[in-house]
Design an enzyme around this catalytic site. Structure first.
Site, PDB file in Angstrom:
ATOM      1  N   ASN A   1       2.316   6.005  -4.161  1.00 31.61           N
ATOM      2  CA  ASN A   1       2.154   5.447  -5.513  1.00 31.61           C
ATOM      3  C   ASN A   1       3.262   5.933  -6.441  1.00 31.61           C
ATOM      4  O   ASN A   1       3.860   5.152  -7.176  1.00 31.61           O
ATOM      5  CB  ASN A   1       0.793   5.832  -6.109  1.00 31.61           C
ATOM      6  CG  ASN A   1      -0.311   4.901  -5.645  1.00 31.61           C
ATOM      7  OD1 ASN A   1      -0.208   4.330  -4.561  1.00 31.61           O
ATOM      8  ND2 ASN A   1      -1.337   4.752  -6.438  1.00 31.61           N
TER       9      ASN A   1
ATOM     10  N   ALA B   1      -4.537  -2.641  -8.814  1.00 31.22           N
ATOM     11  CA  ALA B   1      -4.538  -1.257  -9.262  1.00 31.22           C
ATOM     12  C   ALA B   1      -3.110  -0.724  -9.337  1.00 31.22           C
ATOM     13  O   ALA B   1      -2.195  -1.284  -8.756  1.00 31.22           O
ATOM     14  CB  ALA B   1      -5.360  -0.407  -8.300  1.00 31.22           C
ATOM     15  N   CYS B   2      -2.954   0.381 -10.055  1.00 33.56           N
ATOM     16  CA  CYS B   2      -1.670   1.071 -10.164  1.00 33.56           C
ATOM     17  C   CYS B   2      -1.170   1.407  -8.770  1.00 33.56           C
ATOM     18  O   CYS B   2      -1.961   1.848  -7.958  1.00 33.56           O
ATOM     19  CB  CYS B   2      -1.847   2.342 -11.007  1.00 33.56           C
ATOM     20  SG  CYS B   2      -0.494   3.515 -10.872  1.00 33.56           S
ATOM     21  N   PRO B   3       0.102   1.267  -8.423  1.00 31.61           N
ATOM     22  CA  PRO B   3       1.204   0.895  -9.309  1.00 31.61           C
ATOM     23  C   PRO B   3       1.560  -0.586  -9.239  1.00 31.61           C
ATOM     24  O   PRO B   3       2.629  -0.965  -9.671  1.00 31.61           O
ATOM     25  CB  PRO B   3       2.358   1.725  -8.741  1.00 31.61           C
ATOM     26  CG  PRO B   3       2.116   1.678  -7.255  1.00 31.61           C
ATOM     27  CD  PRO B   3       0.605   1.641  -7.081  1.00 31.61           C
TER      28      PRO B   3
END
Lengths: 134, 192
Positions: free
Chosen positions: A25, B17-19
């Site tokens: 992420n 959702a992130c990212p």
């Protein structure tokens, strides 16, 4: 537009699904923010770029309940994030020394990664403003 | 919000959702034309802060966010390659501070805002008239040549082009406001 070169250096030294998400992420988000990104995978962190990552990356005991949450939040799979990282130019370096110690070969890992030693990573990391260790 | 904000392209990031919202935003803005506005629809509550950080780091312009139910609509404008660096070439200029003094004295004037409608909707000088630069060619007739016209954009570049366009049409009382809304510290209003 962007004037300065931002550089992010990440070390992934732990296994587990949680670590894989933390690493990927941050890496994909950094790439989206126009940063140069490299990840050095070492020890258990190598499981993130292993061809069998799906079987190898499990949630830690006690975190099993998160599986439902991942689904609910529509979080992409580790494989999807890896593809995204590749697409956006994230450098992924597997630690040669640990691979040798574990008796593994380059064929055990996904395509598009490089193998290198500590100096390969450090040469890159010396110029990084952001260094992270997961 | 009273009026619809015009976007050149809409990017659907609902349910992501992130990212993913910023990853997709980056991809979308790469193929967008400079100066165009992108509307990013997201349900990720963190996306409001993330989109702003993304814009700050990539040099694109964050205009604002409108919430409709669970959906956050973020508006971004793609920056041009030389934006904010180009020298203004129209010779008659006024600083934002000088313009504010004139406004406070109650002088009669037209403030012409040549930014995109989405930029104008979120943040503008009260009483400013909106004619986006792209429409000025056709709509210049709405302006009174006898009145002092102060042209404003974000940083003074688009307004420089607008001033030259108006001068070419014979408007004599035109001044470029430097450094645009970026230099404006006076009162502002929005559609809210």
């Amino acid at each position: 537009m962007t004037t300065k070169n931002k550089r992010v250096a990440i070390i992934a030294s732990n296994g587990g699904l949680e670590t894989a998400y933390k690493v990927l992420n941050i890496a994909t988000a950094a790439a989206a923010l126009d940063a140069e990104v490299a990840i050095f995978f070492t020890f258990e962190g190598l499981s993130i770029i292993h061809k069998d990552s799906e079987q190898m990356l499990q949630l830690k005991p006690g975190n099993e309940g998160m599986a439902e949450g991942f689904k609910r939040a529509n979080v992409p799979s580790v494989k999807e994030l890896i593809e995204l990282a590749k697409e956006t130019g994230v450098r992924m370096i597997g630690c040669q020394m640990t691979i040798d110690v574990m008796g593994l070969e380059k064929e055990h890992f996904i395509d598009g990664i490089e193998l290198g030693g500590a100096a390969t990573f450090l040469d890159y990391a010396f110029d990084a403003e952001v260094t992270l260790n997961f | 919000m009273a009026s619809q904000i015009h976007a050149n392209q809409i990017l659907d990031c609902k349910g992501l959702a992130c990212p993913m919202p910023i990853v997709k935003t980056k991809k979308a803005i790469q193929v967008l034309e400079a100066g165009h506005v992108l509307e990013v629809q997201a349900t990720d509550k963190g996306s409001t802060a993330d989109i702003q950080s993304w814009a700050k780091n990539t040099g694109h312009q964050y205009l604002g966010t409108v919430q409709e139910g669970d959906v956050l609509k973020h508006y971004l404008r793609k920056a041009g390659p030389h934006e904010a660096k180009e020298e203004a070439r129209y010779p008659h200029t006024i600083t934002a501070g000088e313009l504010m003094n004139k406004l406070e004295k109650g002088e009669r004037m037209t403030i012409l805002d040549v930014r995109e409608p989405a930029e104008y909707a979120f943040h503008r000088i009260p009483e400013a008239k909106s004619i986006p630069l792209g429409e000025l060619e056709d709509r210049a007739g709405e302006l009174d040549p006898a009145e002092e016209i102060y042209v404003v954009c974000r940083t003074g570049n688009r307004s420089d082009l607008a001033c030259r366009q108006l001068a070419g049409k014979g408007y004599r009382n035109v001044k470029n406001v430097l450094a645009g809304m970026a230099g404006w510290t006076g009162p502002t209003e929005s559609d809210e």
